[in-house]
Design a protein around this motif. Structure first.
Motif, PDB file in Angstrom:
ATOM      1  N   UNK A  86       1.888   2.101  -3.460  1.00  0.00           N
ATOM      2  CA  UNK A  86       1.029   2.437  -4.272  1.00  0.00           C
ATOM      3  C   UNK A  86       0.316   3.826  -4.234  1.00  0.00           C
ATOM      4  N   UNK A  87       0.555   4.286  -2.899  1.00  0.00           N
ATOM      5  CA  UNK A  87       0.161   5.774  -2.825  1.00  0.00           C
ATOM      6  C   UNK A  87       1.123   6.778  -3.122  1.00  0.00           C
TER       7      UNK A  87
ATOM      8  N   UNK B 261       4.304  -4.422   6.205  1.00  0.00           N
ATOM      9  CA  UNK B 261       3.327  -3.185   5.328  1.00  0.00           C
ATOM     10  C   UNK B 261       4.260  -1.883   5.855  1.00  0.00           C
TER      11      UNK B 261
ATOM     12  N   UNK C  59       7.802   0.859   3.277  1.00  0.00           N
ATOM     13  CA  UNK C  59       8.385   2.216   2.799  1.00  0.00           C
ATOM     14  C   UNK C  59       9.626   2.581   3.036  1.00  0.00           C
TER      15      UNK C  59
ATOM     16  N   UNK D  98       0.700  -1.286   0.023  1.00  0.00           N
ATOM     17  CA  UNK D  98       0.105   0.005  -0.093  1.00  0.00           C
ATOM     18  C   UNK D  98       0.988   1.303   0.077  1.00  0.00           C
ATOM     19  N   UNK D  99       1.888   1.089   0.778  1.00  0.00           N
ATOM     20  CA  UNK D  99       2.748   2.391   1.101  1.00  0.00           C
ATOM     21  C   UNK D  99       3.531   2.875  -0.529  1.00  0.00           C
TER      22      UNK D  99
END
Lengths: 317, 281
Positions: free
Chosen positions: A99-100, A148, A152, A96-97
């Motif tokens: 993809x944003x 997760x 990042x 997620x980190x």
């Protein structure tokens, strides 16, 4: 390096943090230890940027980040209850980190998936990328949360009671494994716990907090053997307070035949390799705990023994 | 020697009473919903297909369906957007008068719909409080589809708020915080984390608003103006048929409305089954 300078934070009329100073070096593994309401979680959240201090400064490598929003601080944060995205597959949670990120810096879907699989391998969850969080156990979910947070590539990893919701066996495994991961990845990590055993086992340094202030900062050895305040002595490790403000650990008491404090034994049980003897200081209602090598005969319940401290901390000053 | 009698294994369930409660549910649904609706179908069945089409799918009826389903859908969409905002405010923040706001949300359910219709008409008519602001711009609200939509938004407001609220509360602040720590912007957090989580509940709220809007009569007839072919809603058309003792016509229109509504609701329900399965709940 993380530097926290004179942080104050109030919630309504309650002072959660009353002027806290703390320096954390690169690569350190630090525990914030304290009872609930001690301000440990608030301090962690202020460092992360999830909470803003009323006054004081937070610096990362000398730079004031006090006004930098959480999304730009680049810290990995692990929540007590995992806080996974339920509608996303495990792999999508992990990446997620990535993809944003802004369009130019965002890795392709394929790269993101590769990175997610790599991180899942790191946290020993290989092959579970296509599951949903609901299909995993508590320990597995917390490892997904960790993967997760690591995606990042944070300099700083913050963990808020990361093992609090897990059962004892899983917790022990995860602790050891987190310690390895920390050294292996060269992270700087801060974790919050109310479990002194966890703090002493995992951390390079332990910060003991009470009522919004730091009571002591030291290595686990220092905090345990040289508690700076009566609070630290009683909160970290087991502790008996003998008359005259003498704090003594159960294993630092010995049975004597001449003199010492008279103790009426009211319970004896085996605790690992020792007898744990619980009794009352004669004529008082002070509980005394004492460990006796299990090779020796245990005293009878109801009998009176005499004890003397071998080593103790004295806070009468 | 005889072996002890073998009892057939009985299926046991820690939550007993499925048979009984299912029976009651089936009976109840039949009495309250299915039997009345079945009579509509029976009534229209004897009409014959040609006559049915002639009335049920007449140009006037088609216009009315378009208006009814169109405004109901528009009201559903508007309520979906603002209902989420209201639910959000009620769940995430503490403020003075929060309980009061919570009670106001439910008011449209408590009010007789005719009262709502008259009040809305008074406000949105060209000489009303709000209507007079728009009238110079050449925008008429009352007696147009815009007015109908506003009435439907009003009466459907609680549906989205009340279906989304508990899901938002359950979602937890830490999930949003997690997204923020991972670098997500506010919008990304909303669109990628919150919206998918509340999606099924939002869809339920939309479906309820839509269904209520399609059948709404009381609040709409005042503000609609009821001009044939432009602001005549389908329920009004049914009433008109009834007033002219054209029962066949009324049931034909009712059947068409029922089928369309049922199709839409079934579709929404099915899509939710799929999404629930994915979440592993």
């Amino acid at each position: 390096m993380i530097s926290v300078e004179n942080i104050r934070k109030q919630f309504g009329g309650f002072a959660a943090l009353g002027g806290v100073d703390l320096q954390i070096a690169k690569g350190e593994f630090v525990a914030l230890l304290g009872p609930s309401g001690s301000g440990k979680t608030t301090l962690l959240r202020v460092i992360a940027g999830l909470e803003f201090q009323d006054s004081g400064v937070v610096r990362f490598d000398g730079e004031d980040v006090s006004d930098r929003p959480v999304a730009e601080r680049g810290v990995g944060f692990v929540f007590q209850h995992y806080a996974l995205f339920r509608h996303m597959k495990v792999a999508d949670n992990v990446s997620f980190g990535l993809s944003v990120r802004k369009r130019g810096e965002r890795p392709s879907a394929r790269e993101r998936r590769e990175r997610a699989d790599e991180l899942l391998r790191l946290v020993h969850l290989e092959g579970l990328g296509d599951r949903y969080p609901a299909q995993l156990s508590g320990g597995q979910r917390q490892r997904v949360a960790l993967a997760r947070a690591l995606a990042i590539q944070p300099q700083l990893l913050l963990l808020d009671e990361p093992f609090g919701a897990l059962d004892a066996k899983v917790r022990k495994d995860l602790r050891r494994w987190l310690r390895e991961l920390h050294s292996q990845m060269g992270l700087t990590s801060i974790f919050v716990t109310h479990d002194q055993e966890e703090a002493l086992e995992l951390a390079d340094r332990v910060v003991v907090l009470n009522k919004g202030a730091i009571e002591q900062i030291g290595t686990p050895e220092q905090v345990y053997t040289q508690p700076a305040t009566p609070f630290v002595a009683s909160f970290v490790g087991e502790n008996t307070v003998l008359p005259g403000g003498v704090h003594v650990r159960p294993h630092d008491l010995e049975i004597t035949t001449d003199g010492g404090h008279a103790v009426v034994v009211d319970n004896v049980f085996r605790k690992g390799g020792v007898w744990r003897i619980e009794g009352m200081l004669q004529g008082t209602d002070t509980l005394v705990e004492l460990d006796l090598d299990a090779a020796q005969a245990a005293p009878e319940t109801g009998s009176t023994i005499h004890v003397r401290p071998i080593r103790a901390s004295n806070f009468t000053g | 020697m005889t072996s002890p009698p073998v009892r057939p294994p009985r299926r046991r369930n820690v939550i007993p009473g499925f048979g009984l409660t299912f029976g009651i549910s089936a009976l109840w649904l039949s009495i309250i919903v299915l039997i009345p609706l079945a009579t509509i179908f029976l009534r229209s069945a004897h009409m014959g297909l040609e006559q049915f089409i002639a009335v049920g799918l007449s140009p006037r009826a088609l216009e009315a369906y378009r208006l009814s389903f169109g405004t109901a859908a528009a009201a559903g969409v508007v309520n979906a957007i603002f209902g989420v905002v209201v639910a959000w405010v009620l769940v995430r923040y503490d403020f003075i008068g929060k309980r009061l706001v919570g009670a106001i949300v439910d008011l449209p359910f408590a009010l007789p719909t005719a009262v709502a219709g008259i009040a809305l008409t008074a406000i949105y008519a060209p000489n009303g409080w709000i209507g007079q602001l728009f009238d110079p711009l050449g925008i008429r609200i009352a007696f147009t589809p815009i007015g109908i939509t506003i009435a439907l938004i009003f009466i459907g407001l609680p549906f989205v708020v009340r279906s989304v609220e508990p899901v938002l509360a359950d979602l937890g602040r830490d999930v949003e915080e997690a997204a923020a720590t991972l670098g997500a912007s506010r919008w990304q957090t909303f669109s990628r984390v919150i919206l998918p989580a509340i999606g099924p509940a939002l869809l339920t709220g939309f479906a309820l608003t839509f269904a209520r809007g399609v059948g709404e009569y009381g609040s709409v007839i005042f503000i609609a103006g009821n001009i044939q072919g432009s602001t005549e809603i389908a329920p009004l058309l049914i009433v008109t048929q009834l007033e002219q003792y054209n029962y066949d016509g009324a049931t034909a229109i009712a059947v068409v409305m029922l089928l369309v509504s049922f199709g839409v609701l079934l579709g929404i329900n099915l899509s939710q089954v799929a999404s629930r399965r994915r979440m592993g709940a």
